[in-house]
Enzyme design. Structure first.
Site: not given
Length: 562
Positions: A295, A469-471
């Site tokens: 994101h 921070f959503h890999p």
């Protein structure tokens, strides 16, 4: 030097690893070793919710990764913080409790991943949580992971909620019952004003078990294979290389960046990539490291007319003392809620469908996430597109197991992503212009009123956008040739090995990823134990469509999550 064998070795003591360590050791029958590269979670900044700003760039608690220069983002290298301590990113994240939409999980099931629909995963969400709202059809009150309401109303968040109401967005008290549409306060992973990471919620109650060993400062260097079966892990601890053996399974829970890295370092991955670094191919698996999704957040900042923001609280010694005393006496106030208090989910693209953007509303402004607050009253509207179509990759920098992987996010490569991000920014401006907010917001500092038109807004997004921070997605589950795991999270073509973390997501869920990873680990623990009982855990996961040879035993029925 080999050590005594274990039944299970968990690689990564982060969000998923701590859940697995608790659940797999609970009945006392299985010997469990968990390896965590970072230190124990002793820093007070971990446990104080507002300490998120202090851990964002911490040298030992944060991996501090950077992407490669991103051509679609003006060749900037984007900073990607990831947790490097017990609890992993759940120990350093923004604390937001969001599950995603019902449709996210139904889509996973529709892709051929049996057992991952909303109906299938909801019991695991419920089992994990101790929700201050109480138990109900969509929530649990007896689980280890506390999900707490923000009890004190904030004037700025209330104005945002009222302004969104003028735009037809309803107020909601629950973003997590399957339908996210609405605006309101987030629930947070806190308990009595302190962070409730998975290290606190799951690992701490299990630390006294004699069948569970936790080693910190233990960084995995690769998997030990015998033929096409994983039997152990090589790792470095206190500067010395060691080995640990697993009699049943090794479980990778190192996250979407380092789980695929460990697979490739061990000879499991795209053949050309392995050979390029002189790594012998143990099992070619082309999808390892592909399908990277994240994101992208675009942060709009405003000056606030009244000294009611966290900027004001932190600007003076007197303000810091006041909020510190508030936390000490009542476990409330800015120190207890972190940065982002309010959220909004809506649809900005034409046509029917579920929300496609998410807002985080922070009562603070800074030049970057985790940066020093501005010396004026300020707030931030952070908007992200929920379901990006752009795809990136994780590859190896070298055969050195202690070198950071190569990360390419490829943000905004897809036209649909670019349109959605621009429309999300335009929605933010419409919200800021509503009557309840006009009296509080005196100036748009970024991007600034001079930035007008779709192309200018897109240029601002390219120049300033950053990860939220959503890999995810780099070891995705499925049955096609690019899939890495099956629906039981067993690595295709390799025995004794699973992946249990954000990397298994076929598509990124619509929101923050911490709660979904806890759910994934809860469900995985049940699958692992069920397979052990059925004697199918040592099997090699294969798929005839993908051209993989071997035969799987009939999968065991999953146990009840109750």
């Amino acid at each position: 030097m080999a050590v005594a064998p274990y039944d299970f070795i968990i690689v990564g003591g982060g969000t998923a690893g701590c859940v697995l360590a608790n659940r797999l050791s609970a009945d006392g029958r299985h010997r469990v070793l968990m390896l965590e590269a970072g230190p124990r979670d002793r820093s007070p900044w971990i446990h104080l919710p507002i300490g998120y700003g202090k851990t964002m760039f911490h040298k030992s608690l944060n991996w501090g990764f950077y992407t490669e220069p991103e051509p679609t983002m003006k060749d900037r290298r984007i900073y990607w913080p990831r947790g490097r301590t017990l609890g992993g990113s759940s120990s350093i994240n923004g604390l937001i409790f969001v599950r995603g939409q019902r449709e996210d999980y139904d889509h996973w099931a529709a892709l051929g991943n049996s057992g991952w629909s909303w109906t299938d995963v909801l019991p695991y969400f419920i089992r994990s949580e101790h929700n201050t709202m109480g138990a109900g059809p969509a929530h649990g009150a007896d689980g280890p992971l506390w999900c707490s309401d923000i009890e004190h109303r904030h004037e700025l968040i209330e104005a945002i909620i009222a302004g969104a109401g003028e735009l037809g967005i309803p107020r909601t008290n629950d973003f997590n019952a399957g339908d996210q549409t609405g605006v309101g306060y987030y629930q947070l992973f806190t308990r009595n004003g302190r962070r409730c990471s998975t290290a606190v919620a799951y690992l701490r109650p299990a630390r006294g078990r004699r069948n569970l060993r936790v080693e910190t400062d233990a960084q995995a260097a690769g998997l030990i294979l015998e033929g096409r079966r994983v039997v152990g892990v090589r790792y470095r601890r206190h500067g010395r290389m060691q080995e640990a053996r697993a009699g049943t399974e090794v479980i990778l829970a190192a996250g979407a960046l380092q789980s695929p890295q460990l697979l490739m370092l061990s000879g499991i991955g795209p053949e050309a990539e392995l050979l390029r670094h002189g790594i012998a191919v143990a099992h070619p698996l082309p999808g390892v490291g592909a399908n990277l999704q994240d994101h992208l957040q675009i942060r709009l900042m405003y000056r606030v007319a009244k000294p009611i923001t966290t900027n004001d609280d932190l600007r003076t010694l007197a303000g810091k003392a006041r909020i510190g005393l508030q936390w000490l006496l009542t476990r409330s106030g800015p120190l207890a809620v972190g940065i982002n208090q309010g959220g909004l989910f809506t649809r900005v693209m034409p046509g029917p469908g579920t929300p496609d953007v998410q807002f985080h509303f922070a009562t603070l402004s800074a030049d970057m996430a985790g940066g020093a607050p501005h010396p004026w009253s300020g707030c931030t509207f952070s908007v992200c597109q929920l379901r990006p179509e752009s795809r990136g990759s994780v590859t190896l920098r070298s055969a050195d197991p202690f070198a950071a992987p190569v990360m390419r996010a490829n943000y905004l490569a897809a036209e649909s992503d670019r349109r959605c991000v621009v429309e999300g920014m335009k929605f933010a401006r419409r919200l800021a212009a509503t009557a309840p907010l006009r009296r509080l917001l005196t100036e748009e500092v970024k991007p600034g009123s001079q930035v007008e038109g779709n192309e200018a807004l897109l240029d601002f997004a390219r120049a300033s956008g950053a990860t939220i921070f959503h890999p995810s997605g780099t070891c995705r589950m499925g049955s096609d040739p690019q899939a890495v795991t099956d629906a039981r999270l067993r690595v295709h073509g390799v025995g004794g090995l699973r992946v249990v973390d954000c990397s298994i997501m076929p598509t990124l869920i619509s929101g923050n990823t911490s709660a979904p990873v806890v759910m994934i680990a809860e469900k995985a623990a049940d699958m692992i134990l069920a397979d052990v009982r059925a004697g199918s855990s040592p099997a090699i996961s294969v798929d005839s469509v993908a051209g993989r040879s071997s035969v799987l035993p009939e999968p065991a029925r999953e146990g009840s999550p109750a």
